[in-house]
Design a protein around this motif. Structure first.
Motif, mmCIF file in Angstrom:
data_model
loop_
_atom_site.group_PDB
_atom_site.id
_atom_site.type_symbol
_atom_site.label_atom_id
_atom_site.label_comp_id
_atom_site.label_asym_id
_atom_site.label_seq_id
_atom_site.Cartn_x
_atom_site.Cartn_y
_atom_site.Cartn_z
ATOM 1 N N THR A 66 -1.780 38.347 -14.887
ATOM 2 C CA THR A 66 -3.244 38.492 -14.940
ATOM 3 C C THR A 66 -3.838 37.533 -15.967
ATOM 4 O O THR A 66 -4.854 36.880 -15.716
ATOM 5 N N VAL A 67 -3.189 37.447 -17.121
ATOM 6 C CA VAL A 67 -3.652 36.532 -18.177
ATOM 7 C C VAL A 67 -3.638 35.097 -17.653
ATOM 8 O O VAL A 67 -4.608 34.349 -17.795
ATOM 9 N N PRO A 76 -14.142 33.547 -19.411
ATOM 10 C CA PRO A 76 -14.559 33.476 -20.821
ATOM 11 C C PRO A 76 -13.642 34.291 -21.737
ATOM 12 O O PRO A 76 -13.014 35.264 -21.296
ATOM 13 N N ALA A 77 -13.616 33.880 -22.992
ATOM 14 C CA ALA A 77 -12.746 34.523 -23.987
ATOM 15 C C ALA A 77 -12.978 36.030 -24.063
ATOM 16 O O ALA A 77 -12.037 36.798 -24.241
ATOM 17 N N THR A 78 -14.230 36.443 -23.895
ATOM 18 C CA THR A 78 -14.535 37.883 -23.993
ATOM 19 C C THR A 78 -13.803 38.677 -22.914
ATOM 20 O O THR A 78 -13.426 39.825 -23.124
ATOM 21 N N GLU A 79 -13.591 38.051 -21.766
ATOM 22 C CA GLU A 79 -12.861 38.733 -20.683
ATOM 23 C C GLU A 79 -11.353 38.651 -20.892
ATOM 24 O O GLU A 79 -10.615 39.567 -20.543
ATOM 25 N N VAL A 80 -10.924 37.532 -21.441
ATOM 26 C CA VAL A 80 -9.478 37.310 -21.584
ATOM 27 C C VAL A 80 -8.896 38.093 -22.764
ATOM 28 O O VAL A 80 -7.778 38.601 -22.693
ATOM 29 N N LYS A 85 -4.653 41.297 -25.661
ATOM 30 C CA LYS A 85 -4.245 42.450 -26.488
ATOM 31 C C LYS A 85 -3.139 43.234 -25.781
ATOM 32 O O LYS A 85 -2.171 43.665 -26.396
ATOM 33 N N GLN A 86 -3.299 43.398 -24.474
ATOM 34 C CA GLN A 86 -2.274 44.114 -23.689
ATOM 35 C C GLN A 86 -0.954 43.343 -23.698
ATOM 36 O O GLN A 86 0.120 43.931 -23.817
ATOM 37 N N ALA A 87 -1.064 42.029 -23.563
ATOM 38 C CA ALA A 87 0.141 41.186 -23.563
ATOM 39 C C ALA A 87 0.860 41.305 -24.908
ATOM 40 O O ALA A 87 2.084 41.435 -24.976
#
Length: 200
Positions: A66-67, A76-80, A85-87
């Motif tokens: 997904t990343v 955008p960074a806000t979405e990524v 964080k999950q990764a």
């Protein structure tokens, strides 16, 4: 990397973690294009052997896919960032579940730092940004492992690893950085190795 298949799982997880750490730092330094290959590393076809047996440690490949997709699409960074964080959480979980002897893993990481930095930097210039960045990631992972060791005198080990990590620019191992000399890096990794005696 043929020897990956024979490496114990905790070393493979540490190796994978180094890539992810480098990718996270690069993304947060505003270089998603440089971050992408590092963050894709855990699910890349070419590194399949590395993943043997890590699913049972809680590896969630779909997070990294997904990343990678989000980076490809230029989200955008806000979405990524929440995905990152999950990764990060997933790779930390893997390290925790993989266990292993911290001194042994740090020793392995230092040898890998030397090897990759020597490929990444030649004649005072970054000739292979990926390897220069990986060496940074492995140094950070080693520092994190050292900080988690309980019941041993890790003061020298932690301070020598902190000094090693500081050999890369504070904002991250960007491809256009002015690199520290190979000799200086290998001198620092040697200090780390010497200070491992205190935790053996």
């Amino acid at each position: 990397m043929g020897e990956m298949e024979t490496l114990p799982v905790e070393k493979r997880v540490a190796f994978m973690s180094g890539h992810v750490v480098a990718g996270l730092k690069l993304f947060r330094a505003g270089a998603p294009d440089q971050a992408a290959k590092h963050l894709l590393h855990p699910v890349s076809e070419t590194h399949q052997a590395e993943r043997a047996g890590i699913d049972k440690l809680g590896f969630k490949g779909e997070i990294f896919e997904t990343v990678s997709k989000a980076l490809d699409e230029g989200k955008p960074a806000t979405e990524v960032e929440p995905m990152l964080k999950q990764a990060e959480e997933n790779i930390n979980l893997l390290q925790k579940n993989a266990g292993g002897d911290p001194a042994d893993i740090i020793l392995y990481l230092m040898a890998t730092v030397d090897e990759e930095y020597e490929i990444g930097v030649k004649m005072g210039k970054i000739t292979d940004p990926g390897e220069y960045q990986d060496a940074y990631g492995f140094s950070v992972v080693a520092l994190r492992i050292a900080k988690q060791i309980k019941g041993k005198n890790t003061k020298n080990l932690v301070s020598s690893l902190e000094a090693l990590v500081k050999l890369w620019p504070e904002n991250g191992p960007l491809a256009d950085s002015k690199p520290t000399s190979v000799e200086r890096v290998t001198n620092h990794t040697a200090k780390v190795v010497a200070s491992l005696d205190s935790i053996k």
